[in-house]
Each structure stands twice: as structure tokens, then as C-alpha cells.
Design a protein around this motif. Sequence first.
Motif, PDB file in Angstrom:
ATOM      1  N   SER A 143       0.826  -1.209   0.000  1.00 47.64           N
ATOM      2  CA  SER A 143       0.000   0.000   0.000  1.00 47.64           C
ATOM      3  C   SER A 143       0.857   1.255   0.000  1.00 47.64           C
ATOM      4  O   SER A 143       0.506   2.248  -0.612  1.00 47.64           O
ATOM      5  N   CYS A 144       2.012   1.223   0.677  1.00 49.52           N
ATOM      6  CA  CYS A 144       2.901   2.394   0.658  1.00 49.52           C
ATOM      7  C   CYS A 144       3.403   2.649  -0.751  1.00 49.52           C
ATOM      8  O   CYS A 144       3.428   3.786  -1.211  1.00 49.52           O
ATOM      9  N   GLN A 157       0.632   4.065  -2.864  1.00 53.43           N
ATOM     10  CA  GLN A 157       0.333   5.459  -2.544  1.00 53.43           C
ATOM     11  C   GLN A 157       1.418   6.402  -3.052  1.00 53.43           C
ATOM     12  O   GLN A 157       1.196   7.591  -3.221  1.00 53.43           O
ATOM     13  N   LEU A 168       0.286   6.588   3.831  1.00 52.80           N
ATOM     14  CA  LEU A 168       0.198   7.537   2.723  1.00 52.80           C
ATOM     15  C   LEU A 168       1.464   8.383   2.623  1.00 52.80           C
ATOM     16  O   LEU A 168       2.080   8.482   1.573  1.00 52.80           O
ATOM     17  N   SER A 198      -7.822  14.669   0.197  1.00 55.43           N
ATOM     18  CA  SER A 198      -8.357  13.315   0.036  1.00 55.43           C
ATOM     19  C   SER A 198      -9.680  13.159   0.761  1.00 55.43           C
ATOM     20  O   SER A 198      -9.937  13.821   1.750  1.00 55.43           O
TER      21      SER A 198
END
Length: 178
Positions: free
Chosen positions: A7-8, A11, A38, A163
Amino acid sequence: MFKFNCSCSGQGTISLELLEQQVPQLDGIIVPISGGGLISGVALAAKSINPAIRIFAAEPEGANDAAQSKSAGRIITLPETNTVADGLRAFLGDLTWPVVRDLVDGVITVNDEEIINAMKLCYEILKVAVEPSGAIGLAAVLSKSFKKNSAWKDCSNIGIILSGGNVDLGILWDAYKK
């Protein structure tokens, strides 16, 4: 060498798009921070493209574990959090802390009123609905602490990560009345 999860790295595409396709002259990026995923992705990608770019975390005063952690040089976990920015109530973890510690240049904290005012500006001027957690970057740039900090005065082209549009208006209005 940093260990980071998928996920890093996913992102990090935010930085790639900003720096490669949109605004290559950016000298700073402001990112909301909570658990650190994030901002870790953004910082790793942005600094691989431009090592001189400044990465700033934006955090609510009522959930300021990242600011306290950066100051202490170790992870600080708060006993409780209190902020309208409910998406920023998580804490830094073992995987994200080294990236935040080493690649994030500063943490700007703002109060709930500043966050709500930034949400209002996003809606009125940009015609974009953002949740409190997503508006915090704009609140940080507009804050007195950002404007007065001489360490950041050299940043003239700043990207702000906005966001999320998940807003519970009842909770928001109740927080604003306090």
C-alpha cells in the motif's frame, strides 16, 4: 533501506503523478498523516525523483502523535485522541516510523477550527467536498505556524494532498459549535 508494504508503494503514485506529469517544479508536498502509510509512499517516491523536495506532514493538534514522535525521536502513542479529523486518529507503526523519521521534513499541527475553515475553502472556491482529514493539508499551509516557520520559507511551489469526501455533517456541525 526501508521496508514498506504494497500500500505504501501504491500510494507513492501520488508523488509520481505530481512530479512527472503535473508540477515537476514542486519543492514541497504536504500530506495528511495518521498511521503513516500515505506519507511513507509519497515521501519515498518523491525523494527518489527529487531528493531535495520537502515533505511535510499535516496533523490535528488533538491527535499529534507524529509531531511528538518526530520531536522525541521514537514512536509516541497517545492515550486518547480528540479531533474532528477522525481519519487521522491512528498511530504510526513500526514499518512507517523509519520513513517518517528519516524522510519527513516537518510536522505541522492545526486545530479543528482551522481544519473546518479549510474544508469550507475547498468547497467554496474549488467546489470540492473533502473530509476533515483530507482538508488538513490546506489548513496546514494556511496556518500561522507554517507561515512563521523560517525552515519552510524557501518552499514556493507546494503540492497539497486533498483526500476523501466522507463527511458526517452532523458530527461536523456539532464540532464547529464547540
